[in-house]
Design a protein around this motif. Structure first.
Motif, PDB file in Angstrom:
ATOM      1  N   SER A 198       0.804  -1.228   0.000  1.00 40.68           N
ATOM      2  CA  SER A 198       0.000   0.000   0.000  1.00 40.68           C
ATOM      3  C   SER A 198       0.839   1.281   0.000  1.00 40.68           C
ATOM      4  O   SER A 198       0.287   2.378   0.118  1.00 40.68           O
ATOM      5  CB  SER A 198      -0.915  -0.017   1.226  1.00 40.68           C
ATOM      6  OG  SER A 198      -0.119  -0.199   2.382  1.00 40.68           O
ATOM      7  N   THR A 199       2.146   1.148  -0.141  1.00 40.33           N
ATOM      8  CA  THR A 199       3.011   2.340  -0.138  1.00 40.33           C
ATOM      9  C   THR A 199       2.713   3.220  -1.356  1.00 40.33           C
ATOM     10  O   THR A 199       2.350   2.712  -2.419  1.00 40.33           O
ATOM     11  CB  THR A 199       4.500   1.901  -0.169  1.00 40.33           C
ATOM     12  OG1 THR A 199       4.703   0.947   0.852  1.00 40.33           O
ATOM     13  CG2 THR A 199       5.444   3.059   0.036  1.00 40.33           C
ATOM     14  N   SER A 200       2.890   4.533  -1.176  1.00 39.35           N
ATOM     15  CA  SER A 200       2.590   5.463  -2.279  1.00 39.35           C
ATOM     16  C   SER A 200       3.551   5.257  -3.447  1.00 39.35           C
ATOM     17  O   SER A 200       4.677   4.763  -3.271  1.00 39.35           O
ATOM     18  CB  SER A 200       2.711   6.900  -1.776  1.00 39.35           C
ATOM     19  OG  SER A 200       4.067   7.171  -1.483  1.00 39.35           O
ATOM     20  N   ILE A 201       3.112   5.667  -4.620  1.00 41.50           N
ATOM     21  CA  ILE A 201       3.928   5.530  -5.834  1.00 41.50           C
ATOM     22  C   ILE A 201       5.240   6.314  -5.703  1.00 41.50           C
ATOM     23  O   ILE A 201       6.299   5.857  -6.121  1.00 41.50           O
ATOM     24  CB  ILE A 201       3.123   6.008  -7.081  1.00 41.50           C
ATOM     25  CG1 ILE A 201       2.044   4.987  -7.433  1.00 41.50           C
ATOM     26  CG2 ILE A 201       4.028   6.230  -8.288  1.00 41.50           C
ATOM     27  CD1 ILE A 201       2.536   3.674  -8.010  1.00 41.50           C
ATOM     28  N   ASN A 203       7.000   6.908  -3.040  1.00 42.65           N
ATOM     29  CA  ASN A 203       7.954   6.142  -2.233  1.00 42.65           C
ATOM     30  C   ASN A 203       8.478   4.926  -2.988  1.00 42.65           C
ATOM     31  O   ASN A 203       9.637   4.557  -2.849  1.00 42.65           O
ATOM     32  CB  ASN A 203       7.300   5.694  -0.924  1.00 42.65           C
ATOM     33  CG  ASN A 203       7.398   6.773   0.129  1.00 42.65           C
ATOM     34  OD1 ASN A 203       8.284   7.625   0.073  1.00 42.65           O
ATOM     35  ND2 ASN A 203       6.471   6.757   1.078  1.00 42.65           N
ATOM     36  N   LYS A 204       7.596   4.331  -3.778  1.00 42.67           N
ATOM     37  CA  LYS A 204       8.026   3.177  -4.583  1.00 42.67           C
ATOM     38  C   LYS A 204       9.053   3.626  -5.624  1.00 42.67           C
ATOM     39  O   LYS A 204      10.020   2.927  -5.907  1.00 42.67           O
ATOM     40  CB  LYS A 204       6.827   2.520  -5.269  1.00 42.67           C
ATOM     41  CG  LYS A 204       6.026   1.636  -4.332  1.00 42.67           C
ATOM     42  CD  LYS A 204       4.835   1.019  -5.014  1.00 42.67           C
ATOM     43  CE  LYS A 204       4.031   0.185  -4.009  1.00 42.67           C
ATOM     44  NZ  LYS A 204       2.739  -0.224  -4.517  1.00 42.67           N
TER      45      LYS A 204
END
Lengths: 279, 143
Positions: A198-201, A203-204
């Motif tokens: 569920s990490t934000s884009i 951060n990805k």
């Protein structure tokens, strides 16, 4: 990835047996093909033996084809490697794992892994972790060079589909493993941001750029509710004076693995290399 | 030749922070490129001071690369790793340095200069860095 199973032992032992038998039979067959049965030497031989020799002489081509097929099959069986050596390699990886990571939390044991990647020119029809059926190799050349996992420490988290492109062109190498392969240097990355499904884009993207990968790779990795590693060390492995592959140590702890894993365990790397020479 | 002496990894293989394609990573030389031990001695027949290196799991045929100026390198045919540095004492002694110690010291400095000048001859980048660090450390110690 190699699985712990008794069937490989059986295949290897059987292949060795077949290889020995067929080599002996081939030697006898080449003698029989040239033998003259009218020679005095055969006059005292039992009729049954003479009949067998005559049969082999009459069907020498078929016999040779069978022998060559058996030799090829046993060669393929032996190509998988001696299971004894792979058991020892598994033991060494497990021992290495027990010492190389810096963590006092006993639960973190399952969050630390050591994976042995072998460099192969041809990936076959295996899917790239980022791939879709439309782009199965993520735009890389299928024969361009890949790092494929062959062994992993521990008895859990054995299953992995992580394959990294490692072509001769260093700019196209994927992941920390690919970077270590192409530069032939140890690469250490730690303090990576925590990444889950569920990490934000954003951060990805940050994680992907730090690990020399793409967002698609990160998403593919974290999709089955997995957490990406936060510290990674990749060590190029040399076998027979050639770079064979890469050992990757990864941990969910941001400081779980560092340069000590390289400095203090050089002999472990050397032992793995020497065992692989005979595998 | 004297006995093998372990090469200090902290002197030769320090972690270096580098920017690779805009990303900061810590890099180290591969353990297979760093000599594990070295030994040295004077070959009285050829009047050469020899520094020899031993590596993890590696033995191979070697070839000698000669750049003149009294320093030769013995490189692995397969890997390109430096197995020996050969310093010709005659070269340094005929240039006015009659003491063996002084000529060895100059030889090591010359070897370091040579290795920096002819970087392209050393195909194994990691091993090149390790030997350069080793020679650099040795010349600093001997000064």
């Amino acid at each position: 990835m190699r699985k712990k199973s008794g069937y490989r032992d059986k295949i290897y032992s059987f292949s060795k047996f077949i290889m020995t038998i067929t080599t002996v039979f081939l030697t006898i067959l080449t003698y029989i093909i040239d033998a003259d049965l009218d020679d005095d030497i055969f006059s005292s031989w039992p009729h049954f033996t003479i009949a067998v020799i005559q049969y082999l002489k009459d069907n020498s081509f078929d016999s040779l084809c069978i022998v060559v097929a058996l030799l090829f099959m046993s060669w393929v069986g032996l190509k998988f490697g001696d299971p004894w050596i792979w058991d020892k390699l598994q033991f060494i990886l497990d021992q290495y794992k027990g010492k190389a990571f810096k963590s006092s939390d006993p639960r973190s044991d399952q969050h630390n892994r050591i994976t042995l990647f072998k460099h192969r020119k041809f990936i076959g029809f295996r899917m790239c972790p980022t791939g879709t059926w439309k782009k199965p190799w993520n735009g890389h050349d299928i024969t361009g060079g890949w790092l494929v996992p062959v062994l992993r420490s521990g008895h859990i988290a054995q299953k992995t589909s992580a394959v990294f492109a490692a072509p001769d062109d260093a700019d196209r190498a994927e992941g920390i493993a690919g970077q270590a392969w192409s530069s032939q240097r140890v690469i250490i990355v730690d303090d990576l941001n925590p990444i889950g499904e569920s990490t934000s884009i954003a951060n990805k993207e940050r994680y992907a750029s730090k690990t020399n990968s793409s967002v698609a790779m990160v998403e593919q990795y974290t999709r089955p509710s997995r957490i990406a590693p936060r510290s990674i060390v990749a060590i190029p492995l040399e076998v027979d004076s050639q770079v064979w592959g890469v050992i990757v140590l990864d941990s969910r702890d941001p400081k779980g693995v560092n340069e000590d894993a390289v400095e203090n365990y050089r002999l472990t790397a050397a032992t793995i290399s020497q065992l692989l020479e005979r595998a | 030749m004297n006995n093998w002496i372990n090469v200090s990894q902290s002197d030769v293989n320090k972690p270096l922070e580098k920017k690779v394609r805009g990303i900061n990573v810590v890099m180290m030389i591969s353990p297979f490129d760093v000599p594990v031990a070295s030994r040295y001695g004077l070959n009285s027949k050829t009047n050469e001071f020899v520094v020899e290196f031993k590596y993890l799991a590696s033995s191979e045929y070697t070839k000698v690369v000669d750049h003149a100026d009294g320093v030769k390198f013995e490189l692995g045919c397969k890997t390109g790793k430096v197995f020996k540095v050969l310093i010709d004492n005659n070269h340094f002694q005929t240039n006015g340095y009659d003491s063996v110690d002084v000529s060895i010291e100059l030889g090591l400095k010359e070897a370091l200069r040579e290795i920096n000048e002819h970087e392209s001859d050393f195909t194994r980048a990691g091993n090149f860095s390790a030997i350069r660090n080793y020679l650099s450390h040795q010349t600093q110690v001997s000064v």
